[in-house]
Design a protein around this motif. Structure first.
Motif, PDB file in Angstrom:
ATOM      1  N   TYR A 111      56.472   0.115  -1.769  1.00 31.46           N
ATOM      2  CA  TYR A 111      55.303  -0.545  -1.128  1.00 31.46           C
ATOM      3  C   TYR A 111      54.149   0.453  -1.020  1.00 31.46           C
ATOM      4  N   MET A 115      50.533   0.101  -2.479  1.00 31.37           N
ATOM      5  CA  MET A 115      49.130  -0.068  -1.583  1.00 31.37           C
ATOM      6  C   MET A 115      48.106   0.829  -2.045  1.00 31.37           C
ATOM      7  N   ILE A 131      46.743 -10.650   0.660  1.00 28.99           N
ATOM      8  CA  ILE A 131      48.106 -10.442   0.474  1.00 28.99           C
ATOM      9  C   ILE A 131      49.135 -11.418   0.859  1.00 28.99           C
ATOM     10  N   PHE A 143      51.980  -4.098   6.270  1.00 29.38           N
ATOM     11  CA  PHE A 143      50.789  -4.137   5.851  1.00 29.38           C
ATOM     12  C   PHE A 143      49.729  -3.904   6.771  1.00 29.38           C
ATOM     13  N   GLU A 146      48.973  -0.571   7.130  1.00 25.76           N
ATOM     14  CA  GLU A 146      48.155  -0.064   6.076  1.00 25.76           C
ATOM     15  C   GLU A 146      46.605  -0.501   6.037  1.00 25.76           C
ATOM     16  N   ALA A 148      45.737  -4.017   6.698  1.00 24.44           N
ATOM     17  CA  ALA A 148      45.648  -5.255   6.567  1.00 24.44           C
ATOM     18  C   ALA A 148      45.429  -6.027   7.708  1.00 24.44           C
ATOM     19  N   TYR A 162      42.897  -7.906   3.293  1.00 22.85           N
ATOM     20  CA  TYR A 162      42.497  -6.407   3.282  1.00 22.85           C
ATOM     21  C   TYR A 162      41.317  -6.140   2.385  1.00 22.85           C
TER      22      TYR A 162
END
Length: 165
Positions: A111, A115, A131, A143, A146, A148, A162
């Motif tokens: 993942y 990403m 997503i 997420f 990250e 999002a 995102y």
């Protein structure tokens, strides 16, 4: 391990995406990471996406998915559906992809690479993307961590926004 995606969950998730965002499916591109035999691709087509992409590493599943796409296209009037055989860690999404779907296809290390490829696509063509993710393995990957933003969930499917928000 191959697991089929529950169709009712996808349909409910796409309905929620349509309600909670300004996205227009007929102007959108949907990608399913680890598309398997293609069930989610056909649900995306029925939902009205203009372009649908399946990403799959297994040659056997790519062959099955291509056969299913051919059969599906004969029976319905749908957008463009294709499957790409490629490792998700090296795939940089096209600039028009704005909906990403994951059904526990990877571990957290993969993942992170995926990403990074999505960020590369967004750097080349800034946009907001969505997503949709299902699965318990996502507890090892976030997420949100990250960058999002969780905007909704239905059953075990979470929807994140995102990009250039």
């Amino acid at each position: 391990r191959y697991r089929r995606t529950p169709p009712f969950t996808i349909r409910r998730g796409l309905a929620l995406l349509r309600r909670k965002t300004p996205i227009r499916f007929r102007d959108s591109t949907f990608i399913d990471y680890g598309c398997g035999a293609g069930r989610v691709l056909f649900i995306a087509a029925e939902s009205g996406f203009a372009r649908i992409i399946g990403l799959e590493l297994s040659p056997a599943l790519v062959d099955i998915c291509n056969a299913n796409i051919t059969n599906y296209a004969r029976r319905s009037d749908c957008g463009e559906i294709s499957v790409i055989r490629q490792n998700a860690m090296t795939y940089v999404p096209d600039a028009d992809v704005n909906v990403f779907f994951f059904f526990v296809p990877f571990g957290s290390d993969v993942y992170l690479e995926v990403m990074q490829r999505i960020r590369e696509s967004l750097a080349a063509a800034p946009r907001t993307v969505y997503i949709l993710a299902i699965g318990s393995r996502l507890k090892a990957f976030s997420f949100v961590d990250e960058g999002a933003r969780l905007i909704g969930s239905v059953e075990k499917l979470s929807i994140f926004e995102y990009g250039t928000q």
